[in-house]
Enzyme design. Structure first.
Site, PDB file in Angstrom:
ATOM      1  CE  LYS A 227      -1.004  -2.508  -2.615  1.00  0.00           C
ATOM      2  NZ  LYS A 227      -0.065  -2.455  -3.757  1.00  0.00           N
ATOM      3  NE  ARG A 261       4.835   1.439  -0.333  1.00  0.00           N
ATOM      4  CZ  ARG A 261       3.570   1.787  -0.129  1.00  0.00           C
ATOM      5  NH1 ARG A 261       2.614   0.841  -0.135  1.00  0.00           N
ATOM      6  NH2 ARG A 261       3.236   3.043   0.081  1.00  0.00           N
TER       7      ARG A 261
END
Length: 284
Positions: A227, A261
């Site tokens: 991210k 995740r």
């Protein structure tokens, strides 16, 4: 409160009292921020998913709609066209749990009918009024994630007084709504929504405060893989953020996260295996 030892997803009882489960990211999209377009072909997607399962992923999270900042909603019929052939093949080919990453009850219903076990909803059942009833009907596991607004608008909604407190309070409200809709407590996991409507600094604050969310007594999922806040901290593009993602995964595991995740399944499983060995030896 100690998190439960099991997460129940359509009758599958998943242990959550050991090292974190690994959820592998499978984007069947043309525009996801990290791997958009790589797995649009169903055969390529299935091959990648089976490789992730072989590398240690207990859960495969299939998404047919990008939820990157600024992304627009994808119609349900297009999500179904992208995801259903992949989900049907995976249901026959692997014992891994299958998750559908969607905000649409229509898509969730089709995915659950094809063999999925989990609904991973970034809107925490708010986007589609029929989603909670659909998950309850199928007795699916659900992941309720914190996000303000929508993927298209969320990065304009980052004004918090106490980001950790506000995220925890929001998720408590969403858990209550899920239970009121008939979703059993044992089927609910929560996700603080790293990168969804938060600045880089707020993401760091939220990760430091994970024990506050763990204290709710529900399995906590953390998805920080590749991210942008990692990119800002390291000055790295999406394809060069694996080391940062591993650091976040280990930090989250040490603070009680039960599900990680990630795009980088093999490396994450290896890192968590060593971490678990060291943590166990430290208690002897």
């Amino acid at each position: 409160m100690t998190p439960p030892a099991e997460w129940i997803c359509r009758g599958r009882r998943v242990r959550t009292d050991g090292p974190p489960l690994v959820m592998g990211v499978l984007n069947v999209t043309p525009d996801s921020f990290s791997d958009g377009g790589r797995y649009l072909d169903p055969d390529a997607a299935v091959e990648h998913a089976l490789r992730m399962a072989a590398d240690g992923a207990e859960i495969i999270d299939c998404g047919a709609e990008s939820t990157r900042p600024g992304a627009r909603e994808v119609p349900a019929d297009e999500q179904i066209r992208r995801a259903l052939p992949v989900l049907r093949s995976l249901a026959r080919a692997t014992d891994a749990l299958i998750s559908i990453d969607t905000r649409s009850a229509v898509v969730a219903r089709e995915a659950l009918g094809a063999g999925a076990h989990i609904v991973n909803d970034v809107s925490a059942l708010r986007h589609d009024p029929a989603m909670a009833a659909t998950a309850a009907e199928f007795e699916a596991g659900v992941v309720l994630m914190h996000m303000r607004g929508t993927p298209e608008t969320m990065q304009r909604e980052t004004g918090y007084t106490d980001v950790a407190g506000e995220v925890c309070a929001h998720l408590e409200r969403r858990v209550h709504a899920a239970r009121e809709a008939g979703i059993a407590e044992t089927r609910i996991a929560v996700d603080p929504g790293i990168g969804f409507g938060k600045t880089a600094e707020q993401n760091v604050t939220l990760l430091r405060a994970l024990p506050r969310l763990v204290e709710s007594g529900r399995p906590v999922l953390v998805g920080a893989s590749r991210k942008s806040f990692i990119g800002r901290l390291l000055d790295r593009p999406a394809g060069e953020r694996m080391a940062g993602g591993l650091a976040v995964a280990l930090h989250a595991a040490a603070r009680g996260a039960r599900i990680i995740r990630t795009h980088d399944v093999r490396e994450t499983c290896d890192a968590l295996r060593i971490w678990a060995t060291l943590a166990r030896e430290g208690k002897e």
